[in-house]
Design a protein around this motif. Structure first.
Motif, PDB file in Angstrom:
ATOM      1  N   UNK A 135      33.174 -19.667 -13.855  1.00 31.62           N
ATOM      2  CA  UNK A 135      33.272 -18.587 -14.844  1.00 31.62           C
ATOM      3  C   UNK A 135      34.571 -18.722 -15.638  1.00 31.62           C
ATOM      4  N   UNK A 136      35.653 -19.047 -14.943  1.00 29.89           N
ATOM      5  CA  UNK A 136      36.949 -19.237 -15.616  1.00 29.89           C
ATOM      6  C   UNK A 136      36.843 -20.364 -16.649  1.00 29.89           C
ATOM      7  N   UNK A 137      36.205 -21.473 -16.276  1.00 26.04           N
ATOM      8  CA  UNK A 137      36.034 -22.578 -17.218  1.00 26.04           C
ATOM      9  C   UNK A 137      35.141 -22.171 -18.381  1.00 26.04           C
ATOM     10  N   UNK A 138      34.057 -21.450 -18.110  1.00 23.46           N
ATOM     11  CA  UNK A 138      33.159 -21.004 -19.175  1.00 23.46           C
ATOM     12  C   UNK A 138      33.913 -20.177 -20.213  1.00 23.46           C
ATOM     13  N   UNK A 139      34.840 -19.359 -19.754  1.00 22.50           N
ATOM     14  CA  UNK A 139      35.623 -18.521 -20.667  1.00 22.50           C
ATOM     15  C   UNK A 139      36.566 -19.355 -21.533  1.00 22.50           C
TER      16      UNK A 139
END
Length: 116
Positions: free
Chosen positions: A93-97
């Motif tokens: 999720x952090x990477x997606x953001x």
């Protein structure tokens, strides 16, 4: 754990962006690819052709039918993806953001449960 991060483009939204914003998206992908390559989390990425170039294939009653359009009729279309190998869903999720498209549209995060 591997996750698929899918990017969806809405041409109507893209058309509202300035040239600087569009260039920021392109440059942001370069920076993102460098980052996940440097951290060892990059598995694969692909950019896909415009939805107008999509063919949907179905076999019905033994006959192959081809339609010149995407499977799902929608304003947005799948335009690319990243596969990342991360320690947790939270990291995915952090990477997606961090993907620049997330400022203008959604980035979907989906765990990969089988690879062949």
């Amino acid at each position: 754990m591997r996750y698929l991060l899918t990017l969806h483009m809405n041409p109507a939204v893209w058309a509202t962006l300035t040239d600087d914003q569009k260039n920021g998206v392109y440059e942001g992908h370069g920076a993102f690819i460098k980052h996940i390559t440097d951290t060892g989390e990059m598995v694969e990425t692909k950019a896909l052709a415009d939805a107008a170039e999509t063919k949907t294939v179905r076999v019905q009653d033994g006959a192959t039918r081809v339609r010149n359009s995407a499977f799902v009729e929608s304003e947005a279309f799948l335009c690319g993806y990243y596969v990342v190998d991360v320690e947790s869903e939270e990291r995915a999720v952090e990477l997606a953001a961090m993907i620049p498209d997330a400022r203008y549209t959604a980035v979907e995060v989906r765990k990969i449960i089988h690879e062949g």
